[in-house]
Design an enzyme around this catalytic site. Structure first.
Site, mmCIF file in Angstrom:
data_model
loop_
_atom_site.group_PDB
_atom_site.id
_atom_site.type_symbol
_atom_site.label_atom_id
_atom_site.label_comp_id
_atom_site.label_asym_id
_atom_site.label_seq_id
_atom_site.Cartn_x
_atom_site.Cartn_y
_atom_site.Cartn_z
ATOM 1 N N SER A 84 0.840 -1.191 0.000
ATOM 2 C CA SER A 84 0.000 0.000 0.000
ATOM 3 C C SER A 84 0.880 1.248 0.000
ATOM 4 O O SER A 84 1.773 1.392 0.828
ATOM 5 C CB SER A 84 -0.904 -0.012 1.248
ATOM 6 O OG SER A 84 -1.698 1.139 1.290
ATOM 7 N N GLY A 85 0.637 2.152 -0.956
ATOM 8 C CA GLY A 85 1.429 3.373 -1.056
ATOM 9 C C GLY A 85 2.632 3.266 -1.972
ATOM 10 O O GLY A 85 3.418 4.198 -2.092
ATOM 11 N N THR B 190 -1.748 2.250 -8.068
ATOM 12 C CA THR B 190 -2.843 2.970 -8.739
ATOM 13 C C THR B 190 -2.290 3.976 -9.732
ATOM 14 O O THR B 190 -2.810 4.134 -10.838
ATOM 15 C CB THR B 190 -3.729 3.670 -7.694
ATOM 16 O OG1 THR B 190 -4.227 2.691 -6.773
ATOM 17 C CG2 THR B 190 -4.906 4.360 -8.363
ATOM 18 N N ASN C 106 -1.105 4.118 4.561
ATOM 19 C CA ASN C 106 -1.503 4.864 3.360
ATOM 20 C C ASN C 106 -2.830 5.552 3.629
ATOM 21 O O ASN C 106 -3.762 4.924 4.152
ATOM 22 C CB ASN C 106 -1.623 3.900 2.173
ATOM 23 C CG ASN C 106 -1.852 4.622 0.865
ATOM 24 O OD1 ASN C 106 -1.903 5.851 0.830
ATOM 25 N ND2 ASN C 106 -2.011 3.869 -0.202
ATOM 26 N N SER D 119 -5.632 3.800 0.871
ATOM 27 C CA SER D 119 -5.278 2.407 0.634
ATOM 28 C C SER D 119 -6.456 1.653 0.020
ATOM 29 O O SER D 119 -7.580 1.728 0.506
ATOM 30 C CB SER D 119 -4.880 1.738 1.954
ATOM 31 O OG SER D 119 -4.630 0.362 1.753
ATOM 32 N N SER D 120 -6.206 0.929 -1.081
ATOM 33 C CA SER D 120 -7.246 0.102 -1.698
ATOM 34 C C SER D 120 -7.484 -1.108 -0.811
ATOM 35 O O SER D 120 -6.567 -1.881 -0.545
ATOM 36 C CB SER D 120 -6.815 -0.343 -3.096
ATOM 37 O OG SER D 120 -6.629 0.751 -3.945
ATOM 38 N N GLY E 117 -0.011 -6.513 -2.443
ATOM 39 C CA GLY E 117 1.149 -7.352 -2.208
ATOM 40 C C GLY E 117 1.039 -8.020 -0.841
ATOM 41 O O GLY E 117 0.022 -7.921 -0.144
ATOM 42 N N GLU F 165 1.014 -8.673 2.915
ATOM 43 C CA GLU F 165 0.768 -7.799 4.055
ATOM 44 C C GLU F 165 1.234 -8.483 5.326
ATOM 45 O O GLU F 165 0.831 -9.614 5.629
ATOM 46 C CB GLU F 165 -0.728 -7.443 4.172
ATOM 47 C CG GLU F 165 -1.187 -6.496 3.094
ATOM 48 C CD GLU F 165 -2.563 -5.918 3.359
ATOM 49 O OE1 GLU F 165 -2.967 -5.017 2.599
ATOM 50 O OE2 GLU F 165 -3.223 -6.348 4.331
#
Length: 1055
Positions: free
Chosen positions: A112-113, A117, A162, A165-166, A389, A391
């Site tokens: 995340s980050g 995206t 993030n 974050s998605s 990815g 976590e």
């Protein structure tokens, strides 16, 4: 990106900017990879290849490498011809798809980050510019791009890592037709983190849309939804204790979401129902339960419950019953079993998660309907898989278990596809395939997903088992079934050292990327994610079309338990894997450069800052941090499996190139191939390799390529090439200098011996050529002159051109200087008659334009009035032409000459013009001197201090003058009352000036008539007379015997 250096050319700067492809590293170690990334990152080179895979390091700043110019540079270029860039991957995927007419996908992964995206947006933007542009393409592009704000609002949230974050996986297909036009799109979503709806960890927020609605919604909308503009009021929004975040502007994001919904064609009804669903979840979170005497859940305050029932369109009593009682069916009877408070909260949260999760799926489906292309012709696709990815948090739960299982499957697919591509290339080139040593993570995938024995199967069995199944009994079952598995360990199964790092409720899996410890608390609840049947029946009857549509597919009569979350995810992941296996794969691995999201600073900038700064001590005491965190990069390299991929790529041959390209670059290294090789390229490469001393095990000759096993072999060749270039340049320089000096000497010697004889011959030939040329020109000119009157042809074209040029040059020097000069325009030759007339008109128009622009305002006003005078009198009255040069004055009588008493009486009207006149009585025609004053609204006939007559412009019927040179004016006045005065007869020296002023002020240009012979006048109502006009030697005005007024005018001499 510095210039258009090809891959081999960049090897010469490898010590300064690193290697562009990790495959060419001397050592394939983690240290070497991170060192290479750091070198390139310090130069703002954020992209590096591993074969055709791109590693991208997020710089957390804008780089000027994404403009239209860069897109043009990478468009249609070979993958390795330019420095690494995301555009190179996007372009090669696109052109490979068009050439081979097959499907492709681009897997974008990272923490995340890390910029996943942004990477997908850059690819979409590249296709928007590089693909053929059509209206449909632009519409599809807009919908794809505008789907992002909507999906981010409903599927993204602030986490500890993030702010955006998605919390779901996304796969987007871009559909292309056979011409390469983008004609449609489709989105698949995976594993939305529904638990976030009802619970957030400290420092985290719920999904963005809740805060956007509360902060950005209009007052009317919030009133309709029963919401307050205070996020602290809602339980589901405050558990993380960070509802307000300075870096997030919820009001602006709300506007973006509403605009995006319009672009993707959401109508007002669906939009309102969507907002009602979001609001219902907030109200549901505020439903509070109280205990009764037996500890059962009661609802004392029904305010929030009523809002939920209203927004969802369900019966409030049935909803209350569903939240506090469980309906148990026993044969033909139904029994209501009351909930405890904890059980009631579980049911409330389960309903909130179900409603939100189903709505998110509905939202994705509606976006797909908007982007869908229904044309039948076959299409190819490029998919963008933006997936989370690995976590690894301080506490890892069910969501991290599913995400990491997904990464295990994708790593398995990744290795399979990479090995497959490598093996296919080796077979195509006729190179013997050598087995690759790598870690096969199938053992871990089986540990998770194996039927009847995997973790998911055991979790499902525990969820279905009757009795008191808990998270700890699930852990016991895992220990019982998997006690001897090398990749599984728990507190009870671990040795003494490992046991210290595990809690009693934890289990640890050894993934391909490292160990991850999972806490089993909540596994069963999150995997079940069940709604009781009476709640399902209730929401199926909802009046909210979105909720009803979401739950209409649920078979409420089917008493079988639905699939668990883990099983659904496993099945969807299996379908995704099958879908990706049928496509050609491209990969982007995104890395975070630091946790604090600080922009990187190059080494030169840091040095310049230290040199130029006058605060050197401060800079030394406060070093720049947060740019390239090696520990964080090492963690991501490990968890993204970059080492595994590099090992697969490096297992056989590190470098391969077509024979033509290899020979073209390195042929100077061998005398046999320099400067030109006349045979087949493969033979030339073989000769070159033998000359360079390549050992048999260092290279292989394929059908179209040479394969070099070790990077050091290539580096040695490249270093030899660099040295050879300098030596070759020195030899060429020496040879050229000798050749040049010898040539100069030889030339001088030959010139000295031949100069005398050659000079005379040259002069004679020159003279002969001149004469021949002169004869030719004269003949041609004479012939053209004879044919000058005929149509343009090869015989007279040059002569006519000469005539034109000559005439235009003479005309340029003899142009008329004034508009009145009509005679000095040069007479043109026949061929230029029409052109000359056009030029003459243009020139006179230009002079007129210059003259008009140079007229001052006062003169312009004079001319405008003269135009009015001309329109009235030109060609009608004899003495009009002599009056033209006479200037009109603003007035003929100043205000000081008008009696003050008269001025006071007409003070409310603005005096526009005054002139002295002679007024003739209606009876007897006796002349009397008077002043005639024109104001804005009326004309006044004044005798010293008296106003003798006021004539309103509205009562002015007309004005008559004769066609002779006299100054008599008859003003016809409407006369309805017998006592009212009739027409007015005056004589004015300034007739043209007076009548022009009067016609403009009274707007009576059409009322002025020029008559011939006599003018009838109305003395009073019903009483008429006439004014007769004649010519004579002397001008006279008198009363004739017939009682008429006789006016004698002299004849005006005409020129």
């Amino acid at each position: 990106m510095q210039g258009r250096l090809d891959m081999e050319g960049a090897l010469t700067t490898r010590d300064r900017v690193g290697i562009q492809d990790f495959v060419l590293l001397d050592e394939t170690t983690e240290v070497a990879i991170i060192s290479n990334l750091k070198k390139r990152f310090s130069k703002d080179l954020i992209y590096t290849y591993i074969g055709t895979l791109i590693v991208s390091v997020n710089p957390y700043k804008d780089l000027d490498i994404y403009n239209k110019k860069q897109m043009d540079v990478y468009m249609g270029v070979n993958f390795f011809e330019l420095p690494p860039h995301i555009y190179a991957l996007a372009d090669n995927a696109y052109h490979t798809m068009l050439t081979e007419f097959n499907n492709h996908f681009i897997l974008i992964s990272g923490e995340s980050g890390a910029g996943k995206t942004e990477a997908s947006k850059k690819i979409l933007q590249y296709y928007a510019v590089s693909c053929p542009s059509t209206t449909l393409m632009n519409t599809v592009r807009d919908k794809m791009l505008m789907s992002n704000p909507v999906l981010e609002a409903f599927g993204n949230a602030k986490t500890l890592k993030n702010d955006n974050s998605s919390r779901f996986g996304k796969y987007m297909d871009i559909q292309f037709d056979s011409q390469g036009d983008a004609v449609g799109g489709h989105i698949l979503n995976y594993l939305l983190e529904k638990s976030r709806v009802v619970h957030q960890n400290h420092g985290e927020r719920n999904f963005h849309v809740f805060y956007q609605l509360v902060e950005g919604g209009s007052d009317d909308l919030l009133t309709q939804l029963g919401l307050k503009r205070d996020v602290q009021h809602y339980y589901y929004l405050t558990q993380g204790e960070c509802a307000i975040v300075s870096s997030i502007n919820d009001k602006n994001d709300w506007k973006s979401v509403k605009n995006a919904l319009q672009v993707i064609e959401f109508d007002e009804t669906n939009t309102n129902h969507l907002f009602r669903v979001v609001a219902s979840v907030l109200h549901l979170g505020n439903v509070h339960f109280d205990p009764d005497s037996k500890g059962h859940a009661l609802l004392k305050n029904n305010t929030e419950l009523n809002w939920v029932s209203d927004l969802l369109g369900v019966d409030a009593n049935n909803l209350k019953e569903g939240l506090t009682f469980r309906k148990i069916e026993a044969k033909t009877e139904q029994v209501l079993s009351p909930f405890t408070i904890d059980h009631a909260i579980y049911v409330r949260d389960a309903l909130a998660k179900a409603i939100y999760g189903q709505t998110f799926t509905w939202l994705v489906n509606r976006i797909n309907e908007s982007m869908e292309n229904k044309d039948s012709p076959r299409k190819t696709v490029i998919g963008l898989l933006d997936i989370y990815g690995f976590e690894v948090f301080y506490v890892n739960s069910f969501e991290q278990f599913c995400i990491n299982y997904c990464n295990e499957k994708l790593q398995q697919l990744f290795i399979q596809l990479t090995l497959k591509a490598e093996q296919e290339e080796y077979e195509a080139e006729g190179i013997e395939w050598e087995p690759v040593q790598f870690f096969n993570n199938k053992i871990i995938c089986d540990l998770v997903e194996e039927k009847h024995r995997g973790i998911i199967s055991i979790l499902d069995e525990e969820c279905l088992r009757p009795g008191d199944a808990t998270d700890l009994t699930f852990l016991d079952r895992l220990e019982e079934k998997m006690g001897n598995h090398p990749h599984f360990v728990t507190h009870r199964l671990a040795d003494k050292m490992t046991r210290k790092t595990l809690e009693r409720g934890d289990f640890r899996l050894l993934h391909y990327a490292g160990e991850v410890t999972y806490c089993v608390v909540g596994f069963l609840d999150k995997n079940n994610d069940l709604l009781y049947r009476n709640i399902k029946n209730l929401v199926c009857q909802s009046k909210n079309t979105i909720v009803r549509e979401c739950f209409s597919a649920v078979d409420t009569t089917n008493k079988r338990r639905p699939e668990t979350v883990a099983t659904q995810f496993k099945n969807s992941l299996q379908k995704l894997t099958e879908m990706l296996m049928a496509k050609e794969a491209w990969y982007i691995r995104c890395l975070k450069s630091n946790e604090s999201k600080q922009p990187g600073m190059s080494a030169q900038k840091r040095q310049r800052r230290l040199i130029q700064s006058t605060r050197l001590f401060y800079d030394l005491c406060h070093p720049i941090t947060g740019q390239f965190d090696e520990a964080l990069i090492r963690h991501q390299v490990k968890y993204l499996g970059l080492m595994e991929h590099l090992r697969v790529r490096r297992a056989g041959f590190a470098y391969r190139r077509k024979y033509e390209d290899f020979l073209k670059r390195y042929k100077p290294l061998c005398p046999a191939t320099w400067p030109h090789w006349r045979g087949m390229p493969a033979d030339g490469v073989e000769v070159l390799a033998q000359h360079l001393g390549y050992l048999p095990d260092e290279y292989k000759m394929g059908r179209t390529k040479i394969f070099i096993r070790h990077p050091r072999t290539l580096y040695a060749t490249e270093d030899a090439y660099e040295k050879c270039k300098h030596d070759l340049a020195s030899k060429l320089q020496a040879k050229y200098k000798g050749y040049k000096v010898k040539g100069e000497f030889k030339k001088q010697k030959e010139a000295a011996t031949k100069i005398e004889t050659c000079w005379r011959g040259a002069q004679a030939r020159k003279e002969k050529e001149k004469r021949a040329w002169a004869v030719k020109v004269i003949k041609k000119f004479i012939k053209a002159y004879i044919n000058r009157g005929e149509a343009k042809s090869t015989d007279n074209s040059e002569y006519l051109a000469f005539v034109r040029q000559s005439y235009l040059n003479r005309l340029k020097n003899n142009l008329p200087k004034t508009v009145l000069d009509k005679t000095t325009w040069l007479t043109p030759p026949a061929v230029l008659t029409q052109a000359s007339e056009i030029l003459r008109k243009l020139h006179y128009r230009l002079m007129v334009r210059k003259y008009v622009r140079g007229i001052p305002p006062q003169k312009k006003a004079q001319l405008q009035m003269k135009v009015v005078t001309s329109a009235i009198f030109k060609g009608k009255k004899e003495n009009y032409p002599p009056s033209i040069p006479q200037l009109f004055l603003d007035t003929r009588i100043s205000e000081q000459e008008i009696n003050i008493r008269v001025l006071s009486m007409i003070r409310n009207e603005q005096v526009k013009y005054s002139v002295p006149v002679i007024k003739y009585d209606r009876n007897g025609f006796k002349p009397r001197p008077r002043q005639f004053i024109l104001t804005k609204t009326a004309a006044y006939l004044v005798e010293e201090a008296k106003i003798k007559q006021r004539v309103s412009y509205n009562s002015l019927k007309g004005i008559s003058v004769s066609n002779l040179s006299d100054g008599i004016i008859v003003i016809h006045i409407t006369c309805e009352d017998p006592k009212q005065k009739g027409d007015l007869i005056i004589q004015c020296e300034h007739l043209y000036e007076f009548l022009t002023k009067l016609s403009i002020i009274a707007n009576k240009q059409d009322a002025i008539k020029v008559v011939q012979g006599s003018i009838k006048i109305q003395i009073q109502s019903g009483k008429e007379n006439s004014v007769d006009f004649t010519t004579g030697q002397e001008p006279m005005v008198y009363k004739a015997k017939n009682g008429h007024l006789m006016v004698v005018a002299t004849r005006t001499r005409t020129r």
